[in-house]
Design a protein around this motif. Structure first.
Motif, PDB file in Angstrom:
ATOM      1  N   GLY A 129    -138.717 -29.494 -21.659  1.00  0.00           N
ATOM      2  CA  GLY A 129    -137.873 -28.892 -22.820  1.00  0.00           C
ATOM      3  C   GLY A 129    -136.518 -29.037 -22.448  1.00  0.00           C
ATOM      4  N   CYS A 135    -135.344 -32.491 -23.852  1.00  0.00           N
ATOM      5  CA  CYS A 135    -135.193 -32.643 -25.508  1.00  0.00           C
ATOM      6  C   CYS A 135    -133.971 -31.582 -25.764  1.00  0.00           C
ATOM      7  CB  CYS A 135    -136.255 -31.761 -25.999  1.00  0.00           C
ATOM      8  SG  CYS A 135    -137.758 -32.814 -25.979  1.00  0.00           S
ATOM      9  N   PHE A 136    -133.650 -30.699 -24.985  1.00  0.00           N
ATOM     10  CA  PHE A 136    -132.435 -29.987 -25.090  1.00  0.00           C
ATOM     11  C   PHE A 136    -130.984 -30.944 -24.875  1.00  0.00           C
ATOM     12  CE2 PHE A 136    -128.584 -27.791 -23.380  1.00  0.00           C
ATOM     13  CZ  PHE A 136    -128.225 -27.089 -24.451  1.00  0.00           C
ATOM     14  N   GLY A 170    -131.103 -33.772 -27.791  1.00  0.00           N
ATOM     15  CA  GLY A 170    -131.467 -33.176 -29.037  1.00  0.00           C
ATOM     16  C   GLY A 170    -130.531 -33.385 -30.015  1.00  0.00           C
ATOM     17  N   ARG A 223    -130.210 -28.688 -30.634  1.00  0.00           N
ATOM     18  CA  ARG A 223    -130.892 -28.854 -29.479  1.00  0.00           C
ATOM     19  C   ARG A 223    -131.039 -27.617 -28.710  1.00  0.00           C
ATOM     20  NH1 ARG A 223    -125.123 -30.153 -26.262  1.00  0.00           N
ATOM     21  NH2 ARG A 223    -124.351 -27.980 -26.259  1.00  0.00           N
ATOM     22  N   GLN A 224    -130.541 -26.519 -29.176  1.00  0.00           N
ATOM     23  CA  GLN A 224    -131.478 -25.235 -28.667  1.00  0.00           C
ATOM     24  C   GLN A 224    -132.606 -24.947 -29.181  1.00  0.00           C
ATOM     25  OE1 GLN A 224    -128.144 -25.389 -30.111  1.00  0.00           O
ATOM     26  NE2 GLN A 224    -126.874 -24.773 -28.361  1.00  0.00           N
ATOM     27  N   LEU A 271    -134.727 -27.265 -30.548  1.00  0.00           N
ATOM     28  CA  LEU A 271    -135.567 -28.396 -30.123  1.00  0.00           C
ATOM     29  C   LEU A 271    -136.196 -28.240 -28.626  1.00  0.00           C
ATOM     30  CD1 LEU A 271    -136.902 -30.883 -30.980  1.00  0.00           C
ATOM     31  CD2 LEU A 271    -134.675 -31.861 -30.096  1.00  0.00           C
ATOM     32  N   GLY A 272    -135.154 -27.773 -27.749  1.00  0.00           N
ATOM     33  CA  GLY A 272    -135.533 -27.577 -26.332  1.00  0.00           C
ATOM     34  C   GLY A 272    -136.495 -26.626 -26.292  1.00  0.00           C
ATOM     35  N   ALA A 287    -139.821 -27.520 -27.846  1.00  0.00           N
ATOM     36  CA  ALA A 287    -140.380 -28.728 -27.030  1.00  0.00           C
ATOM     37  C   ALA A 287    -141.256 -28.034 -26.008  1.00  0.00           C
ATOM     38  CB  ALA A 287    -139.464 -29.851 -26.682  1.00  0.00           C
TER      39      ALA A 287
END
Length: 114
Positions: free
Chosen positions: A82, A85-86, A89, A93-94, A96-97, A100
């Motif tokens: 996570g 990914c952040f 991202g 990004r928030q 996505l993280g 994920a």
């Protein structure tokens, strides 16, 4: 229609609203006067970040519920995945993280049969 069983819920709702709404209004009134680069605001941000980090660490090292049945390496792997990914991202990004990390943990639990 009887309200006998609703009074505790009504009391909780009103008391909760009063307790939090007072501080929200105080924050609005005082927040307009605080400089974004002030030391007090930096301290507030640091405390908020530390509290979030403590909650995440507690969930990783002292889990409850379904997380309790998952191995430590899976919980740590979800956090690392996570975080990666952040950081990579881009614009979302928030979201996505978080997605994920949850997805990694869910797939890991499904593969382990937990």
């Amino acid at each position: 229609m009887s309200f006998d069983g609703l009074w505790p819920y009504l009391y909780i709702a009103i008391a909760g609203w009063l307790a939090t709404d007072l501080w929200r209004w105080a924050g609005v009134l005082v927040g307009n006067r605080i400089d974004e680069r002030s030391e007090i605001l930096n301290w507030v941000r640091a405390v908020a970040t530390a509290l979030v980090a403590a909650v995440i660490a507690k969930m990783i090292f002292f889990p409850t519920g379904t997380l309790e049945t998952s191995p430590l390496w899976l919980r740590l792997g979800a956090v690392i995945f996570g975080a990666l990914c952040f950081f990579f991202g881009g614009r979302f990004r928030q979201i996505l993280g978080i997605a994920a990390a949850i997805g990694f943990l869910a797939v890991g639990l499904a593969l382990l049969g937990a």
